[in-house]
Design an enzyme around this catalytic site. Sequence first.
Site, PDB file in Angstrom:
ATOM      1  N   GLU A 155       2.304  -4.049  -6.377  1.00 24.80           N
ATOM      2  CA  GLU A 155       1.229  -4.352  -6.136  1.00 24.80           C
ATOM      3  C   GLU A 155       1.137  -3.128  -4.782  1.00 24.80           C
ATOM      4  OE1 GLU A 155      -1.061  -7.594  -8.948  1.00 24.80           O
ATOM      5  OE2 GLU A 155      -0.158  -8.524  -6.489  1.00 24.80           O
TER       6      GLU A 155
ATOM      7  N   GLN B  84      -1.936  15.270  20.960  1.00 21.33           N
ATOM      8  CA  GLN B  84      -1.709  13.937  21.414  1.00 21.33           C
ATOM      9  C   GLN B  84      -1.605  12.599  19.946  1.00 21.33           C
ATOM     10  OE1 GLN B  84      -1.664  11.601  24.788  1.00 21.33           O
ATOM     11  NE2 GLN B  84      -2.259   9.378  24.408  1.00 21.33           N
TER      12      GLN B  84
ATOM     13  N   SER C  19       2.513 -18.447  -6.469  1.00 24.07           N
ATOM     14  CA  SER C  19       1.026 -19.186  -6.950  1.00 24.07           C
ATOM     15  C   SER C  19       0.609 -20.237  -6.266  1.00 24.07           C
ATOM     16  CB  SER C  19      -0.059 -19.076  -7.911  1.00 24.07           C
ATOM     17  OG  SER C  19      -1.606 -19.783  -7.782  1.00 24.07           O
TER      18      SER C  19
ATOM     19  N   LYS D  52       3.074 -19.703 -11.872  1.00 24.85           N
ATOM     20  CA  LYS D  52       2.965 -17.638 -11.479  1.00 24.85           C
ATOM     21  C   LYS D  52       3.553 -17.118 -10.644  1.00 24.85           C
ATOM     22  CE  LYS D  52      -1.198 -15.968 -11.730  1.00 24.85           C
ATOM     23  NZ  LYS D  52      -0.550 -15.117 -10.300  1.00 24.85           N
TER      24      LYS D  52
ATOM     25  N   THR E  80      -1.445   6.967 -24.375  1.00 25.66           N
ATOM     26  CA  THR E  80      -2.297   8.028 -23.406  1.00 25.66           C
ATOM     27  C   THR E  80      -4.012   7.243 -23.711  1.00 25.66           C
ATOM     28  OG1 THR E  80      -3.168   9.201 -25.693  1.00 25.66           O
ATOM     29  CG2 THR E  80      -1.654  10.167 -24.383  1.00 25.66           C
ATOM     30  N   HIS E  81      -4.581   7.147 -22.402  1.00 26.48           N
ATOM     31  CA  HIS E  81      -5.579   6.199 -22.083  1.00 26.48           C
ATOM     32  C   HIS E  81      -5.859   4.785 -22.187  1.00 26.48           C
ATOM     33  CE1 HIS E  81      -8.338  10.437 -22.995  1.00 26.48           C
ATOM     34  NE2 HIS E  81      -7.302  10.197 -23.759  1.00 26.48           N
TER      35      HIS E  81
ATOM     36  N   LYS F  95       1.024  12.042  16.845  1.00 25.53           N
ATOM     37  CA  LYS F  95       1.549  11.551  16.287  1.00 25.53           C
ATOM     38  C   LYS F  95       1.432   9.692  16.042  1.00 25.53           C
ATOM     39  CE  LYS F  95       3.828  11.988  20.275  1.00 25.53           C
ATOM     40  NZ  LYS F  95       4.769  11.395  21.102  1.00 25.53           N
TER      41      LYS F  95
ATOM     42  N   ASN G 150       4.546  19.646  27.202  1.00 26.40           N
ATOM     43  CA  ASN G 150       4.001  20.265  25.925  1.00 26.40           C
ATOM     44  C   ASN G 150       5.187  21.051  25.443  1.00 26.40           C
ATOM     45  OD1 ASN G 150       1.503  19.640  26.402  1.00 26.40           O
ATOM     46  ND2 ASN G 150       0.923  21.633  27.354  1.00 26.40           N
TER      47      ASN G 150
END
Length: 408
Positions: free
Chosen positions: A292, A324, A279, A285, A155-156, A327, A110
């Site tokens: 991501e 344990q 792709s 693409k 913003t938004h 871990k 321990n």
Amino acid sequence: MSRLWDKGDPLDRGVLRFTAGEDHALDERLVRYDVVASIAHARMLARQGLIDDQHLEDIVTGLEAIGAGHAAGEWHITLQEEDAHTALESRLTERAPEAGARLHLGRSRNDQVLAALRLYLLDACRQLHDGAVTLASALDDLAERESDTPLPGYTHLQPAMPSSVPLWAGAYATEIRDDAEGLLAARRRLDQNPLGSAAGYGVPVLPLDREQTRETLGFSRTQEPVTAVQLSRGKGESQLLFEIHLLLTDLGRLAADLILFCTQEFSFVALPGHMTTGSSIMPQKRNPDVFELIRGRCATSMGCLVEALTVTTKLTSGYHRDLQLIKAPLFRGIDLAEDVLEMLATAVPEIRFIRENIRLEQSLYATEEAYRLTVDEGIPFRDCLLYTSDAADEDLVVGGGGGGGGGG
């Protein structure tokens, strides 16, 4: 083979596989720390007259050789050995039977595992801090390279006010440095010497010197009382995972911005070609897969944090085998953060903003015009807002990222 806890009874292989779990694989990273802590423990035993000088020499030279062999890839921990501690002691006992049999005097698995784990985590905190600072510096360099490049501020997700690449990159650099400081702060709970607490209640009769092992291993303090050692388990680990989660949240937001900026509709940013993928069906693409995946990694870091926190929930005091289980999420979170930092540190120096595609609408200057009218014309600010709002409804798109000014 004989394990540290072995009392001679046979162990079902299914039980061994279930109880040892991933420990034999996870403990590979702890071997060198267990070697260091075990040598410190042996030196203390010798100084206290509990083992003689020859036994100490055999332990030190044996463990150093075994540790070097592991670092060179000459051996690995097996399921039968369960963990780093049995693997080291069994190999030491093969080399020096009498000395190896004396090494475990005055300690338990321990406090042994906690000593190795904490030494590893102290290094991990520092390495993650350094990786975050390196990335922040790369963002500083990006801001300098793009010092004259404007950006719309949102913003938004709506264009709001003029911004710039230095403001954008500088914000992330600042927050990532803050995360780096948080990672160092997580060392506080980990920087305590557990050796001498044994299974959680100290070692009767033996005159152990806990301060000697503390000084040798570089811990800032010895954890007292001994009963606090097992009660503290999971707290330092969870604090580190919390700081990792905050870091990965910032890195995920950075990745999300870059994903948005490299879309065809924006085309503000060119990502490194070698960090995008194609792709299987659409030949035109290039996909920002790396970014991501970085964006999504904070889900994993949150899972690691919750898993670690939940293990200790409502445990009674003293040691429990459940501990344990901390871990695996702990190491997973650390590895994840290291990988993401490395990816971004590679990518950021190659990111290029395409200035000719960045256009600032006249409406972005509406707030600036409202302030100008307030200061220069003495018009109440709320009236200025009405005026500039009406003017903004008639604005036109202007090119090139011009500087300040701009009428409402």
